[in-house]
Design a protein around this motif. Structure first.
Motif, PDB file in Angstrom:
ATOM      1  N   ALA A   1       0.831  -1.213   0.000  1.00  0.00           N
ATOM      2  CA  ALA A   1       0.000   0.000   0.000  1.00  0.00           C
ATOM      3  C   ALA A   1       0.862   1.257   0.000  1.00  0.00           C
ATOM      4  O   ALA A   1       0.471   2.299  -0.553  1.00  0.00           O
ATOM      5  CB  ALA A   1      -0.938  -0.003   1.198  1.00  0.00           C
ATOM      6  N   ALA A   2       2.043   1.188   0.627  1.00  0.00           N
ATOM      7  CA  ALA A   2       2.931   2.358   0.701  1.00  0.00           C
ATOM      8  C   ALA A   2       3.757   2.553  -0.561  1.00  0.00           C
ATOM      9  O   ALA A   2       4.435   3.581  -0.702  1.00  0.00           O
ATOM     10  CB  ALA A   2       3.860   2.207   1.904  1.00  0.00           C
ATOM     11  N   TRP A   3       3.715   1.592  -1.468  1.00  0.00           N
ATOM     12  CA  TRP A   3       4.513   1.693  -2.703  1.00  0.00           C
ATOM     13  C   TRP A   3       4.029   2.856  -3.560  1.00  0.00           C
ATOM     14  O   TRP A   3       2.826   3.137  -3.647  1.00  0.00           O
ATOM     15  CB  TRP A   3       4.400   0.379  -3.478  1.00  0.00           C
ATOM     16  CG  TRP A   3       5.116   0.364  -4.797  1.00  0.00           C
ATOM     17  CD1 TRP A   3       6.402   0.036  -5.035  1.00  0.00           C
ATOM     18  CD2 TRP A   3       4.543   0.700  -6.073  1.00  0.00           C
ATOM     19  NE1 TRP A   3       6.695   0.135  -6.363  1.00  0.00           N
ATOM     20  CE2 TRP A   3       5.567   0.539  -7.041  1.00  0.00           C
ATOM     21  CE3 TRP A   3       3.278   1.115  -6.489  1.00  0.00           C
ATOM     22  CZ2 TRP A   3       5.362   0.775  -8.390  1.00  0.00           C
ATOM     23  CZ3 TRP A   3       3.069   1.361  -7.840  1.00  0.00           C
ATOM     24  CH2 TRP A   3       4.097   1.183  -8.771  1.00  0.00           C
ATOM     25  N   ARG A   4       4.949   3.530  -4.203  1.00  0.00           N
ATOM     26  CA  ARG A   4       4.616   4.624  -5.092  1.00  0.00           C
ATOM     27  C   ARG A   4       5.323   4.419  -6.434  1.00  0.00           C
ATOM     28  O   ARG A   4       6.511   4.110  -6.480  1.00  0.00           O
ATOM     29  CB  ARG A   4       5.037   5.987  -4.516  1.00  0.00           C
ATOM     30  CG  ARG A   4       4.299   6.390  -3.259  1.00  0.00           C
ATOM     31  CD  ARG A   4       2.826   6.699  -3.543  1.00  0.00           C
ATOM     32  NE  ARG A   4       2.126   7.154  -2.359  1.00  0.00           N
ATOM     33  CZ  ARG A   4       1.549   6.345  -1.472  1.00  0.00           C
ATOM     34  NH1 ARG A   4       1.601   5.032  -1.645  1.00  0.00           N
ATOM     35  NH2 ARG A   4       0.916   6.847  -0.428  1.00  0.00           N
TER      36      ARG A   4
ATOM     37  N   GLY B   1       3.790   9.410  -8.473  1.00  0.00           N
ATOM     38  CA  GLY B   1       3.169   9.209  -7.176  1.00  0.00           C
ATOM     39  C   GLY B   1       1.970   8.290  -7.165  1.00  0.00           C
ATOM     40  O   GLY B   1       1.241   8.217  -6.167  1.00  0.00           O
TER      41      GLY B   1
ATOM     42  N   THR C   1      -0.344   5.188  -6.591  1.00  0.00           N
ATOM     43  CA  THR C   1      -0.270   4.209  -5.500  1.00  0.00           C
ATOM     44  C   THR C   1      -0.675   2.818  -5.977  1.00  0.00           C
ATOM     45  O   THR C   1      -1.392   2.666  -6.981  1.00  0.00           O
ATOM     46  CB  THR C   1      -1.177   4.624  -4.343  1.00  0.00           C
ATOM     47  OG1 THR C   1      -2.542   4.563  -4.782  1.00  0.00           O
ATOM     48  CG2 THR C   1      -0.843   6.024  -3.853  1.00  0.00           C
TER      49      THR C   1
ATOM     50  N   TYR D   1      -4.517   2.266  -6.006  1.00  0.00           N
ATOM     51  CA  TYR D   1      -5.137   2.853  -7.196  1.00  0.00           C
ATOM     52  C   TYR D   1      -4.941   1.942  -8.417  1.00  0.00           C
ATOM     53  O   TYR D   1      -5.879   1.672  -9.185  1.00  0.00           O
ATOM     54  CB  TYR D   1      -4.536   4.232  -7.461  1.00  0.00           C
ATOM     55  CG  TYR D   1      -4.994   4.842  -8.765  1.00  0.00           C
ATOM     56  CD1 TYR D   1      -6.223   5.471  -8.856  1.00  0.00           C
ATOM     57  CD2 TYR D   1      -4.181   4.765  -9.910  1.00  0.00           C
ATOM     58  CE1 TYR D   1      -6.647   6.012 -10.058  1.00  0.00           C
ATOM     59  CE2 TYR D   1      -4.598   5.301 -11.109  1.00  0.00           C
ATOM     60  CZ  TYR D   1      -5.839   5.924 -11.187  1.00  0.00           C
ATOM     61  OH  TYR D   1      -6.250   6.456 -12.386  1.00  0.00           O
TER      62      TYR D   1
ATOM     63  N   TRP E   1      -7.244  -4.147   2.546  1.00  0.00           N
ATOM     64  CA  TRP E   1      -7.139  -2.705   2.294  1.00  0.00           C
ATOM     65  C   TRP E   1      -8.487  -2.000   2.506  1.00  0.00           C
ATOM     66  O   TRP E   1      -8.919  -1.202   1.684  1.00  0.00           O
ATOM     67  CB  TRP E   1      -6.681  -2.466   0.847  1.00  0.00           C
ATOM     68  CG  TRP E   1      -5.212  -2.679   0.626  1.00  0.00           C
ATOM     69  CD1 TRP E   1      -4.257  -2.875   1.568  1.00  0.00           C
ATOM     70  CD2 TRP E   1      -4.544  -2.696  -0.639  1.00  0.00           C
ATOM     71  NE1 TRP E   1      -3.027  -3.038   0.999  1.00  0.00           N
ATOM     72  CE2 TRP E   1      -3.162  -2.921  -0.371  1.00  0.00           C
ATOM     73  CE3 TRP E   1      -4.945  -2.557  -1.955  1.00  0.00           C
ATOM     74  CZ2 TRP E   1      -2.215  -3.002  -1.380  1.00  0.00           C
ATOM     75  CZ3 TRP E   1      -4.013  -2.632  -2.966  1.00  0.00           C
ATOM     76  CH2 TRP E   1      -2.646  -2.852  -2.687  1.00  0.00           C
TER      77      TRP E   1
ATOM     78  N   GLN F   1      -7.863   1.642   2.591  1.00  0.00           N
ATOM     79  CA  GLN F   1      -7.087   2.235   1.498  1.00  0.00           C
ATOM     80  C   GLN F   1      -7.907   2.385   0.212  1.00  0.00           C
ATOM     81  O   GLN F   1      -7.490   3.093  -0.697  1.00  0.00           O
ATOM     82  CB  GLN F   1      -5.843   1.383   1.197  1.00  0.00           C
ATOM     83  CG  GLN F   1      -4.715   1.565   2.189  1.00  0.00           C
ATOM     84  CD  GLN F   1      -4.848   0.635   3.379  1.00  0.00           C
ATOM     85  OE1 GLN F   1      -5.843  -0.078   3.489  1.00  0.00           O
ATOM     86  NE2 GLN F   1      -3.873   0.651   4.286  1.00  0.00           N
TER      87      GLN F   1
END
Length: 840
Positions: A614-617, A621, A623, A626, A659, A662
């Motif tokens: 989830a923190a990966w970009r 930017g 995510t 998404y 998630w 999220q």
């Protein structure tokens, strides 16, 4: 423009003359043409055809062509038309069968035509009305007495099988003489078959009939074995006859099951041919395979004690004769020996109950001869297979000896058939020893065996490679510490096999199992990632035209295994290399296998390290949540091929489970409902229904509120639509899904019936085409499940939800739950009661 009737009439009058032509190709073409016309024109426009056919059959000079027409004609007719012809044809067929002035082909076709007529009568239950059955039984007995041509005798045996199966009372008066002649035919044929086929190479070009079936000795013997099998399977009526001759019958079976000289040459030239013909599940006809099939029939039908005693008697007799042949320097002695071993291996379950005799056979016959030199590699191969088949009853000392011999047989200087057979033997030994807790006996041999098996993978035969991988998987489970120590040899081998042979579906599946096992070995994950991940990333990054189409889906599967065993904190390489490469490839692909495997891989990423992913970009930017929701939307899009969404349910369940904070669940749920309304693929609909079931179990009230506020396809609420889909698909669910579904239905019923809320009122009403309310149907599902469902689903049953974050479900006593629901003091239950009383 349609052909004028007078022209058609002229063609019909002229065509039959070609059936008397001297050229067989002309006769065959004319026969097929006449049969095709007759299919449409007889009897209305060609009533005289039958009389023309019968007249032609009566003349030996023209009977060859007309008998071919007879068979072709019957093959294009329906059962009702054949039944109409049967009374007129059978007298002529019987006359042809018993008349020696006709060619053997004519008489054989007459018997074939009789079989077609008889099968039609059986299908229409008109057999008892056929007056000529007794005459045909007598004719077949006469045929065996006079030893007709093998071409004809085979057809007679096939017809006799039909008569024995469906008209035993007609056969009864003839059976003693018929069985005596059949037995005589088997015993007389055995000597001829041994001389011409087993010990010589005279069957290379054996004649075949128009159906491609063997017409010589091999075909006749196979049909005789089939007749014996029918006698056994028909039950007590004939079983006693077979039992009385069991020792002799098994002796004959072993005799016919010998390796023929033609097979010796073919197997020596081609390891694939050897594997094909010796595979118990192969569909390859040989006399040997036919004999072994009869052995399996006997094993499943005969009295155990009588069968085992008869087997040992037959084997002892053959071994004595084989030793005498060996003493007389007969080079074919080993074939008797090998055939005995092959049959003994087939009787595993029965012989294990006679452990004393079996142990004596292994210790006095099998193991000592394993040390023999200068014998056929095919005999040594069968010695190893037989010893490995029963190694679980051998003491440790003899198992160690067996392992040493098997190790020697795998070495590169040995014949290929022996190396492959020893690999098969190793697989059996490893399985038996692991099951009995004696796997430590194999540990000292593992290094040398690994080297021998690795060298064997260089073989061009994919069947050999498959056997090696299966064997390695068994050996790896014996000692996982050995796997870790020899990782530099084991992992590169897997990578090489993946790149070289994964175009073959069997090899691809085995390589997947190979890496799935290695990923689960403690201490092996890090070197696996170092060696395998760069290769997988390279494949996923490669242009589509540069990589074979099978490689990317297989690479995604292997990435899934690596991720699933990566632990709570995935190494950085997965998020820096693996995850971006996966998404780049999925974004550019429309291949169904790639997208389905991609769903599983993404689910593995999310369930293994939800926070990290989830923190990966990505670029700009973007995510991971998404990208994943966009990917799900693409799968559920009506423009995407439906089968691409087969695994979408698994991914959606995983996202909603891990998630929840999220992603926005509502757009996903709306997409699920939309796809559920439009899909015609059961597996897709099942996966989407199970998404809602899982969510219902953890967030009952919010989901029900959402479903009641969204319209369904016909104006009702989405809740009613979903429940209708749910109960209609429940009977077809696999075991794990069915268990989950029962929990979900129980949760739903309990919530709705206890609340007694007006928003659920439509669930108590019948639809336009429904006999009962959908809620009553749901209760019916649970009542049925309470009667016949085993609640103890295994872990493997629930494997499909390994990434979906499945919560521990509380034990559910369905019978107790149904009783509690029915006793609720609720007006809701009262509204269902009439349907329950009526239907349950």
């Amino acid at each position: 423009m349609e052909t004028p009737p007078e022209v058609k009439c002229s063609i019909r009058n002229v065509l039959p003359r070609g059936l008397a032509d001297a050229d067989s190709r002309v006769r065959s073409s004319v026969s097929l043409t006449v049969a095709s016309i007759a299919r449409w024109d007889w009897p209305d426009h060609w009533p005289q055809l039958l009389s023309i056919l019968v007249s032609g059959l009566k003349e030996p000079s023209s009977a060859v062509g007309y008998s071919q027409l007879l068979k072709d004609f019957l093959n294009v007719l329906t059962g009702a038309s054949i039944s109409q012809l049967t009374p007129q044809l059978l007298p002529e067929l019987l006359l042809l069968t018993v008349s020696p002035q006709f060619d053997a082909r004519v008489r054989s076709r007459a018997v074939d035509a009789f079989c077609i007529c008889l099968q039609s009568a059986i299908d229409h239950e008109a057999g008892p009305t056929i007056p000529q059955l007794d005459g045909f039984c007598a004719a077949f007995v006469q045929g065996f007495l006079q030893r007709y041509d093998e071409f004809l005798l085979k057809r007679m045996v096939k017809a006799s099988i039909l008569l024995i199966q469906h008209f035993p009372s007609v056969c009864g008066p003839h059976m003693d003489l018929l069985l005596a002649q059949i037995w005589s035919c088997l015993t007389e044929g055995a000597e001829r078959y041994t001389q011409m086929v087993i010990n010589n190479n005279n069957l290379d070009d054996e004649e075949v009939d128009s159906d491609g079936e063997s017409c010589g000795t091999a075909g006749l013997v196979a049909e005789l074995f089939e007749l014996v099998a029918v006698l056994v399977e028909e039950g007590a009526r004939w079983t006693s006859v077979v039992e009385s001759a069991l020792p002799e019958l098994l002796y004959m079976i072993i005799l016919y099951a010998q390796v023929s000289e033609m097979q010796v040459h073919a197997w020596g030239d081609s390891i694939d041919k050897f594997l094909e013909e010796e595979d118990e599940e192969a569909f390859v006809f040989t006399v040997r395979s036919s004999a072994l099939e009869l052995v399996q029939t006997l094993e499943g039908s005969m009295d155990e004690v009588k069968l085992v005693n008869a087997l040992w008697a037959a084997v002892s007799r053959h071994l004595m004769e084989a030793n005498e042949m060996r003493h007389n320097q007969n080079p074919h002695w080993w074939k008797r020996y090998e055939s005995c071993l092959r049959v003994v291996s087939t009787f595993r379950q029965r012989l294990l109950d006679d452990e004393t005799s079996l142990k004596r056979f292994l210790e006095q016959v099998v193991l000592p001869d394993l040390q023999s030199l200068n014998v056929s590699p095919f005999l040594l191969s069968q010695l190893l297979i037989t010893a490995s088949c029963y190694c679980d009853i051998l003491p440790d000392e003899l198992v160690t000896r067996l392992l040493q011999v098997t190790q020697d047989a795998t070495q590169g200087h040995q014949p290929m058939c022996l190396r492959v057979s020893s690999t098969r033997a190793l697989r059996q030994i490893g399985s038996h020893l692991a099951h009995s807790g004696r796997g430590a006996l194999m540990v000292p041999f593992l290094p040398a065996l690994l080297e021998a098996l690795v060298s064997l993978t260089a073989c061009s035969s994919l069947d050999v490679v498959a056997i090696v991988i299966e064997c390695l998987l068994v050996l790896f489970k014996v000692d996982t510490s050995f796997v870790v120590r020899h990782e530099p040899r084991i992992v590169p081998l897997g990578v090489a096999l993946f790149l070289k042979s994964s175009h073959d579906p069997l090899i691809a599946s085995l390589v997947d199992d190979y890496f799935a096992f290695l990923c689960g070995v403690e201490g092996l994950h890090e070197p696996l990632v170092q060696r395998l991940l760069p290769t997988l990333v390279s494949i996923l990054h490669a242009p589509k035209e540069k990589v074979p189409s099978h490689l990317a889906p297989a690479a995604i599967d292997l990435l899934t295994h690596l991720v699933a065993h990566g632990g709570e904190s995935l190494p950085d390489a997965f998020l820096q290399q693996g995850f971006p490469a996966l998404f780049q490839h999925l974004a550019a692909s429309d291949d169904a296998a790639t997208l389905q495997n991609g769903c599983e891989c993404l689910a593995a990423f999310i369930s293994t390290a939800p926070g990290q992913v989830a923190a990966w970009r990505g670029e700009h930017g973007v995510t991971a949540p998404y990208l994943v929701t966009e990917f799900i939307g693409r799968l559920l899009d009506p423009q995407t091929a439906e089968h691409c969404a087969t695994c979408a349910g698994l991914l959606i369940s995983t996202v909603l489970s891990h998630w929840r904070h999220q992603v926005d669940a509502e757009p996903l749920l709306r997409a699920v409902l939309s796809k559920l309304q439009s899909t015609h693929v059961f597996s897709v609909a099942q996966g989407l229904v199970m998404v809602l079931v899982r969510l219902l179990l953890v967030e009952t009230e919010p989901l029900l509120h959402f479903l009641t506020s969204v319209p369904g396809p016909h104006g009702e609420s989405a809740l009613r639509f979903v429940l209708e889909q749910w109960v209609s698909k429940h009977p077809h669910l696999n075991r794990s899904d069915a268990k989950l579904s029962c929990h979900g239905l129980a949760r739903l019923l309990e919530f709705v019936l206890v609340r007694n809320d007006i928003q659920f009122d439509e669930l108590f009403q019948r639809g336009e085409k429904q006999e009962m309310p959908v809620l009553a149907l749901a209760l019916k599902v649970l009542i049925q499940a309470a009667n016949d469902m085993d609640e103890a689903a295994s872990e493997s049953d629930e494997d499909e939800y390994r990434y979906a974050g499945k919560e521990q479900l509380p034990p559910l006593d369905l019978q107790c739950f149904v009783r509690q629901v029915m006793s609720l003091p609720s007006s809701s239950v009262a509204r269902l009661q009439p349907f329950i009383d009526q239907r349950f």
